[in-house]
Enzyme design. Sequence first.
Site, mmCIF file in Angstrom:
data_model
loop_
_atom_site.group_PDB
_atom_site.id
_atom_site.type_symbol
_atom_site.label_atom_id
_atom_site.label_comp_id
_atom_site.label_asym_id
_atom_site.label_seq_id
_atom_site.Cartn_x
_atom_site.Cartn_y
_atom_site.Cartn_z
ATOM 1 N N LYS A 23 0.836 -1.201 0.000
ATOM 2 C CA LYS A 23 0.000 0.000 0.000
ATOM 3 C C LYS A 23 0.869 1.249 0.000
ATOM 4 O O LYS A 23 1.977 1.243 0.523
ATOM 5 C CB LYS A 23 -0.909 -0.032 1.226
ATOM 6 C CG LYS A 23 -1.844 1.169 1.341
ATOM 7 C CD LYS A 23 -2.857 0.958 2.440
ATOM 8 C CE LYS A 23 -3.613 2.244 2.741
ATOM 9 N NZ LYS A 23 -4.151 2.909 1.559
ATOM 10 N N ASN A 59 3.840 6.627 -7.426
ATOM 11 C CA ASN A 59 2.415 6.887 -7.596
ATOM 12 C C ASN A 59 2.209 8.365 -7.925
ATOM 13 O O ASN A 59 2.142 9.208 -7.034
ATOM 14 C CB ASN A 59 1.662 6.518 -6.311
ATOM 15 C CG ASN A 59 0.158 6.617 -6.467
ATOM 16 O OD1 ASN A 59 -0.333 7.178 -7.442
ATOM 17 N ND2 ASN A 59 -0.570 6.075 -5.518
ATOM 18 N N CYS A 93 -2.725 8.827 -8.560
ATOM 19 C CA CYS A 93 -3.907 8.595 -7.741
ATOM 20 C C CYS A 93 -4.901 9.745 -7.869
ATOM 21 O O CYS A 93 -4.554 10.902 -7.618
ATOM 22 C CB CYS A 93 -3.523 8.432 -6.279
ATOM 23 S SG CYS A 93 -4.949 8.156 -5.224
ATOM 24 N N ILE A 134 -2.967 0.351 -15.755
ATOM 25 C CA ILE A 134 -3.356 1.705 -15.408
ATOM 26 C C ILE A 134 -3.782 1.793 -13.941
ATOM 27 O O ILE A 134 -4.114 0.779 -13.324
ATOM 28 C CB ILE A 134 -4.531 2.201 -16.289
ATOM 29 C CG1 ILE A 134 -5.728 1.259 -16.126
ATOM 30 C CG2 ILE A 134 -4.106 2.294 -17.733
ATOM 31 C CD1 ILE A 134 -7.005 1.702 -16.875
ATOM 32 N N GLY A 187 -11.685 -2.621 -11.146
ATOM 33 C CA GLY A 187 -12.442 -3.838 -11.353
ATOM 34 C C GLY A 187 -12.626 -4.163 -12.829
ATOM 35 O O GLY A 187 -12.127 -3.442 -13.710
ATOM 36 N N GLY A 224 -5.563 -6.638 -8.538
ATOM 37 C CA GLY A 224 -5.968 -5.656 -7.544
ATOM 38 C C GLY A 224 -7.307 -5.934 -6.910
ATOM 39 O O GLY A 224 -7.428 -6.707 -5.954
ATOM 40 N N THR A 225 -8.365 -5.332 -7.463
ATOM 41 C CA THR A 225 -9.702 -5.417 -6.875
ATOM 42 C C THR A 225 -10.176 -6.853 -6.695
ATOM 43 O O THR A 225 -10.908 -7.154 -5.745
ATOM 44 C CB THR A 225 -10.697 -4.629 -7.747
ATOM 45 O OG1 THR A 225 -10.268 -3.267 -7.817
ATOM 46 C CG2 THR A 225 -12.101 -4.672 -7.177
#
Length: 302
Positions: A45, A127, A130, A191, A217, A265-266
């Site tokens: 994270k 990052n 974001c 992405i 997602g 990820g999701t």
Amino acid sequence: MVDLSVNFAGVELKSPIVTASGTFGSGKEYSQFVDLNRLGAITVKGVSHEPWAGNPPPRIAETHGGMLNAIGLQNPSAREFIANDLPFLKQFDTKVIVNLCGRTIEDYIAVAKDFDEAEGIDFFELNISCPNIKAGGMAMGTDPKMAEEVTRVVKQHAKVPVIVKLSPNVTDIVSIAKGAEAGGADGLCLINTLLGMRIDIRNKQPILGNKIGGLSGPAIKPVAVRMVYQVAKATNLPIIGTGGVSTWEDAIEFIMAGATAVSVGTANFANPRATIEILDGIISYMQDNKIQNLNQIRGIIE
């Protein structure tokens, strides 16, 4: 037997499957479900120099084919990560990618320096994309010159390869990728989330406390595959493809589009074993199609 290893910016990953920042904690949270040693890398994270409180709740909203999040990169600081999370990760035979975040270039310099004496870090993931940070992050991720500048500055202070994570919220993803490449990036990740919003029509209010959040997602996968394909054709950098990866078929799509590795990820939220199931599916696909190494299919789409 098939060879799952991939070389990413000079670093050997034992498999092409890595985790997406913000969806896998620091590995400890998923270690009871997943053999972390089988993953190519764990991306932790987002970490900042000073503690970040994040955005006001609610922070999550479900959508068709995905979710919106507006966490705001809440984290206790690099100092706390090094003291509390890094020792756990060092137990495993997998690479560690630390996602760095900041509101200014000076923030990025500071957090990169925080890791000068830390052992067990294999990459930085920068990052700059974001969509939940109101100051700095969005501008850096949507302007080629700013992407080049922040990449160059972090490279000057980094002791490990630097991967730049790109925002899809731009008109020309290739120009941003080339900016990062010009700044000395060792690799790219794309992405990040698309900007989105949901409204509670009964209360006549946005569902998210931040009003706008990042859409992730399965709904964003076609956009992600397209952008990976475009950037792979336009740059010479290795790419971590991410965005809506839920199955091994999704992962193979990204690899055929040009990705060296694929980030999950999701899907981890819905299925804690998603990474391992995707990896096992890739192995079966390679065996069934007599593919010895993923280089045989990487970037085959002209």
